[in-house]
Write a protein that holds these residues in place. Structure first.
Motif, PDB file in Angstrom:
ATOM      1  N   GLU A 148       0.808  -1.216   0.000  1.00  0.00           N
ATOM      2  CA  GLU A 148       0.000   0.000   0.000  1.00  0.00           C
ATOM      3  C   GLU A 148       0.844   1.271   0.000  1.00  0.00           C
ATOM      4  O   GLU A 148       0.407   2.316  -0.478  1.00  0.00           O
ATOM      5  N   ASP A 149       2.046   1.206   0.569  1.00  0.00           N
ATOM      6  CA  ASP A 149       2.916   2.382   0.682  1.00  0.00           C
ATOM      7  C   ASP A 149       3.874   2.542  -0.498  1.00  0.00           C
ATOM      8  O   ASP A 149       4.410   3.629  -0.722  1.00  0.00           O
ATOM      9  N   ALA A 150       4.097   1.478  -1.232  1.00  0.00           N
ATOM     10  CA  ALA A 150       5.096   1.499  -2.305  1.00  0.00           C
ATOM     11  C   ALA A 150       4.837   2.569  -3.370  1.00  0.00           C
ATOM     12  O   ALA A 150       5.783   3.272  -3.766  1.00  0.00           O
ATOM     13  N   PRO A 151       3.603   2.746  -3.863  1.00  0.00           N
ATOM     14  CA  PRO A 151       3.403   3.774  -4.899  1.00  0.00           C
ATOM     15  C   PRO A 151       3.798   5.181  -4.449  1.00  0.00           C
ATOM     16  O   PRO A 151       4.432   5.922  -5.205  1.00  0.00           O
ATOM     17  N   ARG A 152       3.448   5.544  -3.230  1.00  0.00           N
ATOM     18  CA  ARG A 152       3.813   6.881  -2.734  1.00  0.00           C
ATOM     19  C   ARG A 152       5.323   7.021  -2.624  1.00  0.00           C
ATOM     20  O   ARG A 152       5.897   8.059  -2.987  1.00  0.00           O
TER      21      ARG A 152
END
Length: 92
Positions: A50-54
């Motif tokens: 969930e945090d990877a794109p940001r």
């Protein structure tokens, strides 16, 4: 760098990175990681899916980000393979 709490990223993540001879810099949140990245400059970042794109969008110098999913938490070898692939891509 490992971003997120151990339950979310997987308890084995730090152990896998240490086994691959990496120094591990833990960061409990994406916000903390983005502040630290300005000076730390890790070879790669391991984070929750969930945090990877940001992290990919906002990370200075476009560091590779390995997104940890449920399968990787269950089978650390999948995480090792993904990390090795990211490092190979970085060196090419």
């Amino acid at each position: 760098m490992v971003v997120g709490d151990r339950a979310a990223v997987g308890d084995a993540t730090e152990a896998v990175l240490a086994k691959l001879k990496f120094a591990v810099a833990p960061s409990p949140t994406v916000e903390d990681a983005l502040r630290i990245l300005v000076s730390l400059r890790p070879d790669l970042i391991v984070a929750r899916e969930e945090d990877a794109p940001r992290l990919r969008r906002e990370c200075p110098e476009n560091r590779p980000v390995v997104a940890v999913n449920d399968a990787m938490r269950d089978d650390p070898q999948l995480l090792v393979d993904e990390i090795r692939g990211a490092l190979r891509a970085l060196s090419n």
